[in-house]
Design a protein around this motif. Structure first.
Motif, PDB file in Angstrom:
ATOM      1  N   TYR A  81      45.143  60.398   5.825  1.00  0.00           N
ATOM      2  CA  TYR A  81      44.631  61.336   4.959  1.00  0.00           C
ATOM      3  C   TYR A  81      44.698  62.911   5.441  1.00  0.00           C
ATOM      4  CZ  TYR A  81      43.977  58.156   1.029  1.00  0.00           C
ATOM      5  OH  TYR A  81      44.361  57.339   0.020  1.00  0.00           O
ATOM      6  N   GLU A  82      43.922  62.935   6.764  1.00  0.00           N
ATOM      7  CA  GLU A  82      44.025  64.377   7.348  1.00  0.00           C
ATOM      8  C   GLU A  82      45.463  64.733   7.567  1.00  0.00           C
ATOM      9  OE1 GLU A  82      42.022  63.695  11.036  1.00  0.00           O
ATOM     10  OE2 GLU A  82      39.915  63.678   9.915  1.00  0.00           O
ATOM     11  N   ARG A  83      46.196  64.049   7.654  1.00  0.00           N
ATOM     12  CA  ARG A  83      47.835  64.717   7.802  1.00  0.00           C
ATOM     13  C   ARG A  83      48.043  65.087   6.564  1.00  0.00           C
ATOM     14  NH1 ARG A  83      48.095  60.693  12.162  1.00  0.00           N
ATOM     15  NH2 ARG A  83      48.654  58.840  10.678  1.00  0.00           N
ATOM     16  N   TYR A  84      47.886  64.541   5.633  1.00  0.00           N
ATOM     17  CA  TYR A  84      48.553  65.051   4.009  1.00  0.00           C
ATOM     18  C   TYR A  84      47.741  65.969   3.532  1.00  0.00           C
ATOM     19  CZ  TYR A  84      51.723  61.412   5.194  1.00  0.00           C
ATOM     20  OH  TYR A  84      52.757  60.563   5.868  1.00  0.00           O
ATOM     21  N   GLU A  85      46.198  65.995   3.746  1.00  0.00           N
ATOM     22  CA  GLU A  85      45.333  66.889   2.880  1.00  0.00           C
ATOM     23  C   GLU A  85      45.622  68.261   2.651  1.00  0.00           C
ATOM     24  OE1 GLU A  85      42.601  66.539   1.060  1.00  0.00           O
ATOM     25  OE2 GLU A  85      41.978  64.500   1.193  1.00  0.00           O
ATOM     26  N   ALA A  86      46.226  68.952   3.927  1.00  0.00           N
ATOM     27  CA  ALA A  86      46.426  70.346   3.884  1.00  0.00           C
ATOM     28  C   ALA A  86      47.754  70.499   2.888  1.00  0.00           C
ATOM     29  CB  ALA A  86      46.944  70.632   5.310  1.00  0.00           C
ATOM     30  N   ASP A  87      48.684  69.808   2.832  1.00  0.00           N
ATOM     31  CA  ASP A  87      49.826  70.169   1.908  1.00  0.00           C
ATOM     32  C   ASP A  87      49.609  69.553   0.432  1.00  0.00           C
ATOM     33  OD1 ASP A  87      51.308  71.517   3.741  1.00  0.00           O
ATOM     34  OD2 ASP A  87      52.339  69.777   4.638  1.00  0.00           O
ATOM     35  N   TYR A  88      49.036  68.124   0.448  1.00  0.00           N
ATOM     36  CA  TYR A  88      48.868  67.504  -0.994  1.00  0.00           C
ATOM     37  C   TYR A  88      47.641  67.223  -1.324  1.00  0.00           C
ATOM     38  CZ  TYR A  88      53.649  66.986   1.046  1.00  0.00           C
ATOM     39  OH  TYR A  88      54.865  67.140   1.576  1.00  0.00           O
ATOM     40  N   GLY A  89      46.612  67.985  -0.765  1.00  0.00           N
ATOM     41  CA  GLY A  89      45.124  67.898  -1.180  1.00  0.00           C
ATOM     42  C   GLY A  89      44.872  67.887  -2.575  1.00  0.00           C
ATOM     43  N   GLU A  90      45.672  68.819  -3.427  1.00  0.00           N
ATOM     44  CA  GLU A  90      45.436  69.236  -4.832  1.00  0.00           C
ATOM     45  C   GLU A  90      46.035  67.730  -5.629  1.00  0.00           C
ATOM     46  OE1 GLU A  90      46.789  72.011  -8.534  1.00  0.00           O
ATOM     47  OE2 GLU A  90      46.907  72.568  -6.492  1.00  0.00           O
TER      48      GLU A  90
END
Length: 343
Positions: free
Chosen positions: A322-331
């Motif tokens: 999740y940490e790898r995707y939160e920055a771009d797809y957190g919303e």
């Protein structure tokens, strides 16, 4: 009776026969189905068996399209991987070889990063949660993303929840899976997930999984009940752990070059039929999955359901993913989670 009367009777008799024959011919011509030469004959790729829910959904889609275009558009469904693997099908669709297909989101997401968020491990609380996402604004928005890859998203098909099954030993805890070699489909996300659990991902073609399990080339695999039963993996893998680690919906897609041939009216028909066939496929899936589980358990497969406490350990192991995707797809992740059953 005179000759004149006999001639008159014969004439009346001939006229009567002619009238009957004419009426029969008229009825035949009236009821004869006109032979319609299709304006388009399209191909549809499916890698599952002929009686699998996704295949039957594809067949229903083809029937609806032919019916609503009065035979102008005919779609020929080819199942059992006749056109190759899903990755090969996507390549052929992009370059003009195939018109329609049913593809796992995992295959599409490897080429379209934005779509990876829909298959994050343990993202959905349950099936109802996933369908609230896919049947709403979020799902409609994600159907548009394949256009950047020369594909047109049509509808979402069900593929159930994927679970872990093993041939060498049961997985009852997170510790049990450490170091095990687990077969996965060609998916970067799946590889990340298995690695996060502490196991070793092994990419193996779908039709070679049985042999890999039988020959101990892998310790286990992961898939839904329906695939587990259809491919008879229950014969070589006797431990099925229900962790529901991932729900990867399927997509019905159309090649862009095919889509551009169609009129706006025909496109609307295609979309309408795709969505109707999706509802049909979901019904078939639910029943097929129930029967598949029953069949597998009858072959002495042990079903292992993780406790709530143990499942939380599996979920917590996904933090690096999740940490790898939160920055771009957190919303997107936040919007999806907001639609769980508590809301």
């Amino acid at each position: 009776m005179g000759a004149q009367n006999r001639s008159r009777i014969l004439a009346y008799w001939c006229l009567g026969i002619a009238a009957v024959l004419l009426a029969a011919l008229s009825l035949f011509l009236l009821n004869r189905k006109k032979t319609i030469v299709p304006q388009y004959v399209f191909s549809y790729a499916e890698n599952q068996t002929k009686d699998y829910p996704t295949t039957m959904g594809g067949i229903r889609f083809a029937e609806l399209v032919e019916e609503r275009t009065q035979g102008r558009i005919r779609i020929q469904v080819r199942s059992e991987g006749e056109f190759g693997s899903e990755a090969e099908v996507i390549r052929q669709m992009r370059y003009g070889g195939i018109d329609f297909a049913r593809i796992s989101l995992a295959q599409v997401a490897d080429n379209i990063p934005e779509m990876k968020v829909l298959q994050l491990p343990y993202l959905y609380e349950d099936a109802d949660h996933m369908w609230r996402v896919l049947d709403g604004e979020i799902g409609e928005r994600f159907l548009q993303y394949p256009q950047q890859y020369d594909l047109i998203g049509l509808s979402w098909y069900d593929a159930g929840a994927r679970n872990i099954y093993c041939a060498t030993k049961p997985v009852r805890t997170l510790e049990d899976i450490q170091g095990m070699h687990i077969r996965i489909q060609e998916s970067e996300m799946m590889s990340e997930m298995i690695t996060a659990l502490g196991a070793v991902p092994v990419k193996t073609p779908y039709d070679q999984v049985y042999a890999a399990l039988e020959r101990s080339q892998v310790d286990g695999a992961e898939n839904n009940w329906s695939s587990f039963e259809t491919m008879q993996h229950y014969e070589v893998a006797k431990y099925y752990t229900v962790d529901e680690h991932i729900r990867i919906p399927e997509m019905q897609i159309c090649a862009k070059h095919t889509w551009e041939q169609l009129s706006e009216a025909d496109r609307e028909i295609i979309l309408e039929c795709a969505k109707e066939s999706a509802l049909y496929e979901r019904e078939l899936w639910t029943e097929h999955e129930r029967k598949a589980r029953t069949t597998a358990l009858a072959y002495q497969v042990e079903e292992i359901v993780l406790s709530a406490e143990e499942k939380k350990k599996f979920q917590s192991a996904m933090t690096p993913v999740y940490e790898r995707y939160e920055a771009d797809y957190g919303e997107d992740i936040a919007q999806i989670r907001a639609l769980d059953s508590a809301n």
